[in-house]
Design a protein around this motif. Structure first.
Motif, PDB file in Angstrom:
ATOM      1  N   ALA A  20       0.833  -1.211   0.000  1.00 18.44           N
ATOM      2  CA  ALA A  20       0.000   0.000   0.000  1.00 18.44           C
ATOM      3  C   ALA A  20       0.866   1.259   0.000  1.00 18.44           C
ATOM      4  CB  ALA A  20      -0.897  -0.004   1.227  1.00 18.44           C
ATOM      5  N   ARG A  21       0.321   2.342  -0.559  1.00 16.49           N
ATOM      6  CA  ARG A  21       1.052   3.617  -0.560  1.00 16.49           C
ATOM      7  C   ARG A  21       0.925   4.319   0.771  1.00 16.49           C
ATOM      8  NH1 ARG A  21      -1.025   6.240  -6.048  1.00 16.49           N
ATOM      9  NH2 ARG A  21      -1.531   4.204  -6.832  1.00 16.49           N
ATOM     10  N   GLU A  22      -0.276   4.231   1.356  1.00 14.87           N
ATOM     11  CA  GLU A  22      -0.532   4.861   2.656  1.00 14.87           C
ATOM     12  C   GLU A  22      -0.946   3.780   3.644  1.00 14.87           C
ATOM     13  OE1 GLU A  22      -3.723   7.525   1.695  1.00 14.87           O
ATOM     14  OE2 GLU A  22      -2.346   9.213   1.464  1.00 14.87           O
ATOM     15  N   VAL A  23      -0.573   3.981   4.906  1.00 15.98           N
ATOM     16  CA  VAL A  23      -0.947   3.027   5.949  1.00 15.98           C
ATOM     17  C   VAL A  23      -1.424   3.771   7.185  1.00 15.98           C
ATOM     18  CG1 VAL A  23       0.629   1.199   5.193  1.00 15.98           C
ATOM     19  CG2 VAL A  23       1.428   2.892   6.823  1.00 15.98           C
ATOM     20  N   GLN A  24      -2.300   3.110   7.943  1.00 10.74           N
ATOM     21  CA  GLN A  24      -2.708   3.622   9.257  1.00 10.74           C
ATOM     22  C   GLN A  24      -1.616   3.140  10.206  1.00 10.74           C
ATOM     23  OE1 GLN A  24      -5.751   5.208   9.912  1.00 10.74           O
ATOM     24  NE2 GLN A  24      -5.234   5.444  12.064  1.00 10.74           N
ATOM     25  N   LEU A  25      -0.870   4.062  10.822  1.00 10.42           N
ATOM     26  CA  LEU A  25       0.319   3.697  11.599  1.00 10.42           C
ATOM     27  C   LEU A  25       0.064   3.740  13.092  1.00 10.42           C
ATOM     28  CD1 LEU A  25       3.359   3.005  11.446  1.00 10.42           C
ATOM     29  CD2 LEU A  25       3.805   5.448  11.664  1.00 10.42           C
ATOM     30  N   ILE A  26       0.481   2.675  13.757  1.00 14.58           N
ATOM     31  CA  ILE A  26       0.461   2.607  15.225  1.00 14.58           C
ATOM     32  C   ILE A  26       1.901   2.347  15.648  1.00 14.58           C
ATOM     33  CG2 ILE A  26      -0.429   1.345  17.217  1.00 14.58           C
ATOM     34  CD1 ILE A  26      -2.834   0.581  15.379  1.00 14.58           C
ATOM     35  N   ASP A  27       2.426   3.197  16.542  1.00 14.51           N
ATOM     36  CA  ASP A  27       3.831   3.029  16.939  1.00 14.51           C
ATOM     37  C   ASP A  27       3.975   1.944  18.009  1.00 14.51           C
ATOM     38  OD1 ASP A  27       3.068   4.234  19.292  1.00 14.51           O
ATOM     39  OD2 ASP A  27       4.160   6.100  18.966  1.00 14.51           O
ATOM     40  N   SER A  28       5.226   1.751  18.474  1.00 14.47           N
ATOM     41  CA  SER A  28       5.524   0.661  19.413  1.00 14.47           C
ATOM     42  C   SER A  28       4.855   0.838  20.777  1.00 14.47           C
ATOM     43  CB  SER A  28       7.032   0.511  19.586  1.00 14.47           C
ATOM     44  OG  SER A  28       7.591   1.750  19.981  1.00 14.47           O
ATOM     45  N   GLU A  29       4.499   2.081  21.153  1.00 12.11           N
ATOM     46  CA  GLU A  29       3.806   2.321  22.425  1.00 12.11           C
ATOM     47  C   GLU A  29       2.292   2.182  22.284  1.00 12.11           C
ATOM     48  OE1 GLU A  29       6.333   5.132  21.805  1.00 12.11           O
ATOM     49  OE2 GLU A  29       7.619   3.551  22.630  1.00 12.11           O
ATOM     50  N   GLY A  30       1.787   1.988  21.065  1.00 19.55           N
ATOM     51  CA  GLY A  30       0.356   1.846  20.838  1.00 19.55           C
ATOM     52  C   GLY A  30      -0.325   3.156  20.465  1.00 19.55           C
ATOM     53  N   LYS A  31       0.461   4.220  20.226  1.00 21.04           N
ATOM     54  CA  LYS A  31      -0.103   5.524  19.861  1.00 21.04           C
ATOM     55  C   LYS A  31      -0.416   5.540  18.363  1.00 21.04           C
ATOM     56  CE  LYS A  31       1.031  10.390  19.814  1.00 21.04           C
ATOM     57  NZ  LYS A  31       2.123  11.022  19.095  1.00 21.04           N
ATOM     58  N   ASN A  32      -1.626   6.009  18.013  1.00 23.68           N
ATOM     59  CA  ASN A  32      -2.063   6.048  16.631  1.00 23.68           C
ATOM     60  C   ASN A  32      -1.558   7.328  15.969  1.00 23.68           C
ATOM     61  OD1 ASN A  32      -3.415   5.912  14.214  1.00 23.68           O
ATOM     62  ND2 ASN A  32      -5.385   5.379  15.121  1.00 23.68           N
ATOM     63  N   ALA A  48      13.412   3.443  14.991  1.00 25.05           N
ATOM     64  CA  ALA A  48      13.189   2.805  16.290  1.00 25.05           C
ATOM     65  C   ALA A  48      13.920   1.467  16.386  1.00 25.05           C
ATOM     66  CB  ALA A  48      11.693   2.599  16.509  1.00 25.05           C
ATOM     67  N   GLY A  49      14.506   1.022  15.272  1.00 25.82           N
ATOM     68  CA  GLY A  49      15.209  -0.261  15.271  1.00 25.82           C
ATOM     69  C   GLY A  49      14.257  -1.455  15.296  1.00 25.82           C
ATOM     70  N   LEU A  50      13.021  -1.235  14.810  1.00 26.46           N
ATOM     71  CA  LEU A  50      12.001  -2.291  14.801  1.00 26.46           C
ATOM     72  C   LEU A  50      11.480  -2.499  13.384  1.00 26.46           C
ATOM     73  CD1 LEU A  50      10.074  -1.130  17.996  1.00 26.46           C
ATOM     74  CD2 LEU A  50      11.639  -3.052  17.830  1.00 26.46           C
ATOM     75  N   ASP A  51      10.494  -3.365  13.251  1.00 24.53           N
ATOM     76  CA  ASP A  51       9.917  -3.675  11.947  1.00 24.53           C
ATOM     77  C   ASP A  51       8.541  -3.033  11.809  1.00 24.53           C
ATOM     78  OD1 ASP A  51      11.985  -5.580  11.103  1.00 24.53           O
ATOM     79  OD2 ASP A  51      11.216  -6.817  12.748  1.00 24.53           O
ATOM     80  N   LEU A  52       8.136  -2.769  10.553  1.00 26.22           N
ATOM     81  CA  LEU A  52       6.784  -2.306  10.252  1.00 26.22           C
ATOM     82  C   LEU A  52       5.996  -3.545   9.825  1.00 26.22           C
ATOM     83  CD1 LEU A  52       4.990   0.242   9.951  1.00 26.22           C
ATOM     84  CD2 LEU A  52       5.586   0.218   7.530  1.00 26.22           C
ATOM     85  N   VAL A  63      -3.741  -1.330   8.276  1.00 29.52           N
ATOM     86  CA  VAL A  63      -3.206  -0.934   9.581  1.00 29.52           C
ATOM     87  C   VAL A  63      -1.857  -1.605   9.764  1.00 29.52           C
ATOM     88  CG1 VAL A  63      -3.581  -0.953  12.067  1.00 29.52           C
ATOM     89  CG2 VAL A  63      -5.523  -0.699  10.534  1.00 29.52           C
ATOM     90  N   CYS A  64      -0.834  -0.772  10.056  1.00 22.60           N
ATOM     91  CA  CYS A  64       0.507  -1.286  10.280  1.00 22.60           C
ATOM     92  C   CYS A  64       0.986  -0.845  11.657  1.00 22.60           C
ATOM     93  CB  CYS A  64       1.478  -0.759   9.221  1.00 22.60           C
ATOM     94  SG  CYS A  64       1.138  -1.396   7.583  1.00 22.60           S
ATOM     95  N   LYS A  65       1.778  -1.720  12.281  1.00 21.37           N
ATOM     96  CA  LYS A  65       2.265  -1.438  13.627  1.00 21.37           C
ATOM     97  C   LYS A  65       3.774  -1.587  13.644  1.00 21.37           C
ATOM     98  CE  LYS A  65       1.105  -2.469  18.371  1.00 21.37           C
ATOM     99  NZ  LYS A  65       0.271  -3.253  19.279  1.00 21.37           N
ATOM    100  N   ILE A  66       4.434  -0.710  14.412  1.00 23.27           N
ATOM    101  CA  ILE A  66       5.877  -0.797  14.567  1.00 23.27           C
ATOM    102  C   ILE A  66       6.140  -1.708  15.765  1.00 23.27           C
ATOM    103  CG2 ILE A  66       7.977   0.485  15.115  1.00 23.27           C
ATOM    104  CD1 ILE A  66       6.694   2.928  13.763  1.00 23.27           C
TER     105      ILE A  66
END
Length: 175
Positions: A20-32, A48-52, A63-66
Motif C-alpha cells: 500500500a502507498r498509505e498506511v494507518q500507523l500505530i507506533d511501538s507504544e500503541g499511539k495512533n 526505532a530499530g524495529l519492523d513495520l 493498519v501497520c504497527k511498529i
C-alpha cells in the motif's frame, strides 16, 4: 516455459513487502499516528530499530504497527500452541453387544459406556446378529432401548437404532 511463481509467505507482510502507498500507523507504544505515507512509516520503524508489520491488511488503508517481528512471531506461536493444548478431540468409542448378552456382561459394558461419557467421548453401540438371530431383531431393538433408557441422564441419542447389514447400530453423545 512458464516461470515458477514465488511461494506464498506465511503470516503478515513486513517492511518492504507492504504494497500500500498509505498506511494507518500505530507506533511501538500503541499511539495512533493516523494515515501516513509508506516511506515515512518505514523510516519511523527503522529509526526505532524495529519492523513495520501489516496487522490488518484488508482495511482501507491497511493498519501497520511498529514492533519487533521476531518477538511477535514467537508470541503468535505460543498462542497457537496454547489453543491446540486446550482443544478436546471427541473420539467415537465402540461397544459391541450380542442379542443374548448375559446380565453381568451387560453391566460391565454399561460401566465402560459411562466411563466413555465421563471422558467426553461419543459411543457407538453395535449389536451384531449371527446366524438365525437376525430373525429376532425385536430382541436387539429392546436391548438398545434399554441402553438408551439407562444412559438418558448422561447422553443423548445422536443416531437412532438402525440396521446396517447384519448389525444394529446406535450412536450416543454426552450431554
Amino acid at each position: 516455459m512458464k516461470s515458477i511463481a514465488a511461494p506464498q509467505k506465511e503470516g503478515p507482510r513486513i517492511n518492504r513487502e507492504i504494497r500500500a502507498r498509505e498506511v494507518q500507523l500505530i507506533d511501538s507504544e500503541g499511539k495512533n499516528h493516523g494515515v501516513v505515507q509508506l516511506p515515512d512509516a518505514l523510516a519511523l520503524a527503522e529509526g526505532a530499530g524495529l519492523d513495520l508489520v501489516e496487522i490488518a491488511p484488508n482495511s482501507t488503508p491497511p493498519v501497520c504497527k511498529i514492533l519487533d517481528y521476531g518477538r511477535f512471531r514467537f508470541a503468535e506461536q505460543k498462542k497457537a500452541a496454547e489453543a491446540r493444548k486446550k482443544q478436546k478431540i471427541v473420539e467415537v468409542k465402540e461397544i459391541k453387544l450380542r442379542p443374548g448378552i448375559d446380565e453381568h456382561d451387560y453391566d460391565v459394558k454399561m460401566k465402560a459406556v459411562r466411563r466413555f461419557f465421563e471422558e467426553g467421548d461419543k459411543v457407538k453401540v453395535t449389536l451384531r446378529f449371527r446366524g438365525r438371530e437376525i430373525a429376532h431383531q425385536d430382541i436387539g431393538y429392546r436391548l438398545l432401548s434399554r441402553v438408551k433408557a439407562e444412559t438418558a441422564t448422561m447422553a443423548k441419542v445422536e443416531l437412532e437404532p438402525s440396521m446396517e447389514g447384519r448389525q444394529m447400530v446406535m450412536v450416543l453423545a454426552p450431554r
